[in-house]
Design a protein around this motif. Sequence first.
Motif, mmCIF file in Angstrom:
data_model
loop_
_atom_site.group_PDB
_atom_site.id
_atom_site.type_symbol
_atom_site.label_atom_id
_atom_site.label_comp_id
_atom_site.label_asym_id
_atom_site.label_seq_id
_atom_site.Cartn_x
_atom_site.Cartn_y
_atom_site.Cartn_z
ATOM 1 N N GLU A 26 0.922 -1.090 0.021
ATOM 2 C CA GLU A 26 0.242 -0.047 -0.043
ATOM 3 C C GLU A 26 0.800 1.244 -0.107
ATOM 4 O O GLU A 26 0.562 2.240 0.537
ATOM 5 C CB GLU A 26 -1.046 0.114 1.290
ATOM 6 C CG GLU A 26 -2.144 -0.807 0.862
ATOM 7 C CD GLU A 26 -3.131 -0.951 2.138
ATOM 8 O OE1 GLU A 26 -2.966 -0.241 3.068
ATOM 9 O OE2 GLU A 26 -4.029 -1.653 2.128
ATOM 10 N N SER A 76 2.252 4.213 -2.297
ATOM 11 C CA SER A 76 1.968 4.855 -3.739
ATOM 12 C C SER A 76 3.287 4.988 -4.447
ATOM 13 O O SER A 76 3.202 4.875 -5.527
ATOM 14 C CB SER A 76 1.268 6.158 -3.492
ATOM 15 O OG SER A 76 2.126 7.156 -2.617
ATOM 16 N N THR A 77 4.328 5.285 -3.897
ATOM 17 C CA THR A 77 5.557 5.276 -4.685
ATOM 18 C C THR A 77 5.817 4.349 -5.411
ATOM 19 O O THR A 77 6.358 4.265 -6.620
ATOM 20 C CB THR A 77 6.511 5.877 -3.725
ATOM 21 O OG1 THR A 77 6.639 5.258 -2.580
ATOM 22 C CG2 THR A 77 6.263 7.463 -3.464
ATOM 23 N N ASN A 118 4.094 1.901 -5.758
ATOM 24 C CA ASN A 118 3.254 1.599 -6.840
ATOM 25 C C ASN A 118 3.234 2.359 -8.479
ATOM 26 O O ASN A 118 3.593 1.476 -9.211
ATOM 27 C CB ASN A 118 1.792 2.071 -6.283
ATOM 28 C CG ASN A 118 0.539 1.500 -7.199
ATOM 29 O OD1 ASN A 118 0.777 0.637 -7.989
ATOM 30 N ND2 ASN A 118 -0.658 1.851 -7.026
ATOM 31 N N SER A 119 3.783 3.481 -8.209
ATOM 32 C CA SER A 119 4.286 4.059 -9.249
ATOM 33 C C SER A 119 5.323 3.809 -10.184
ATOM 34 O O SER A 119 5.461 3.437 -11.206
ATOM 35 C CB SER A 119 4.068 5.852 -9.276
ATOM 36 O OG SER A 119 5.133 6.069 -8.227
#
Lengths: 432, 165
Positions: free
Chosen positions: A39, A41-42, A44-45
Amino acid sequence: MKKKFTSYAKQVKWSSFIPFLLAILVLFFCFYTVIRPSESSTLNSRFNLFSIIISLIFLVLSVMSNFTTPQKSSGDLERLEQVFEKVSSGDLTSVNNLEKVKLGNTLLDNFKEKFIGIINIFKSVIVGLKDESKRLGDMANSLSKTTAQSKKSVANVKDTMTTIANSASTQATEAEQTSNDMKELANKIEKIHHEIDRMNEYADTSRKSNETNSKVMVTVYNNWEKERNNQGQLVKEMDDMNKDVQSIGKIVHLINDISGQTNLLALNASIEAARAGEAGKGFAIVAEEIRNLAEQSGQSAKSITEIIEAIRKKSEQMVTALNDSYSNGEKQTETINTAIDSSKQISSVVEKFVDSIELVKEHINGISKEKDLVAKSVNSISSSISETSAGTEEVTASIEEFYQSLEDLEKTVKEIDKSSNIFKFQVDSFKI
Amino acid sequence: MDQYVVFKSHDQYFALPVQVVTRIIETDDFISLPDVPDFVLGVFEHQKHMIPIIDLRRKLFNEFTTKSDAAKVILCDWKDQHLGLYVENIIGIEHLKETDYEKELTQADLKHDYIGKFLKLKDQVVISLELEFLFDNQQSENLTSTVEKFEKTEENANVDKSQAD
């Protein structure tokens, strides 16, 4: 445009794209198992960027491998293989393309020429088979039609036969009924015959009785005639007696006259005596005595007259009664004569009756004979109908068998049709 | 008790004394007379005498006597000559008792002269006739003269007859 695309697509080797698909699968797997649970976001990107780069690399590599694969190395042999493949699937048309192909190798060229020859012979065989299969199909069709028609006709015949059998059966029943009726009629005729015999007997008895009656009537008539004669005699005698009685009456009248005169005489004597006075006294007594006697005889004569009158009246009554009886007797005679005439008439009527009965008897005898003939005819009709019925049944059975055979035939024809169809299908599967 | 000849006329009993009666005869065969009263039936010849016959019933009761076997003629003495009475019936010769009835009748002024006496025969009343008073004078004369005339002509006829014989 579309065709160009499809022909191009056909030339692409889809197997060279498998590593690219595997890489995408691994990336998705990693994303769902590692990146999403963290979880971040970094992360994830970064992972998304990483994934896109990896995917592009794999895609470029795949396309490169596809265009770099050598094709001309096998060349004509592959085309030969393709033709062989088509031929084995039944498509013989591709053989025509084969003639343009040059293998460069003589052995292979010879081999190719022989193969084309075999295929041509096979083609001609297939064409012949196609023709035969078509003819076979047509024949099977026409046979099927004919069978169906025959079946229809036979069914019609069957129906007709059933109708015939039914009417034959009805006729047989009716013939049976007629035969029974004839028997009953025969019984009745026999009874009539009996009755007529009895009537004949009665008529005979009646005739005899009437004859006896006639004889008795004649006897009665004779007796009656005697009786009437006796009556006539009696009337005559009564008449004579009446006359005798009248003569007696006359005598008595005379006596009466005498007594009257004697009386008068005595009266005058008495007068004389009385006029004589004393001297006539004795004479007066005598005269008185005479007068008394005369008076008495007069009285007696009167009594006798009365009695005779009574007798006369009675005899008159008797004569009247006898005359009445005699005239009634005439009526009686007439009655007896009428009775005798009636008896004679009865006799003649009875004789006519007997004649009529005889005639009726003759007729009945004729009827009896004719009845026997009719019974015979009815019986023969009955037996003929029975025979007809039996024949009809036999025919029906044969037709049933025939029908059964036709059905069998139909089945067989259907089988043949089926087989011919299969044959046709198989032949048709070859493309020439 | 005198003796009477008893007889019947118009169903009534009459009587004549025996001395007056000469004879009783049975006849109805009379010689008719012209121009005489109707009670004179005619004359009857008896013992050479012409006797006039009177119908008693016609004379007394104005009715003729019915002819019958019982009817008789009583010949009797009348004014020195004979007279015949035609009656219904003769009863007989009887002894009759006298009665006093006629006196009573005389007192009642019902008795005619020709009724002599009332007599009794058993229970019956019998009238005794008086012949003298049966006719009035004129009738008697006429009767007498007629009979005499007739007797004369008869005698003459007889004389003529005997002369002719």
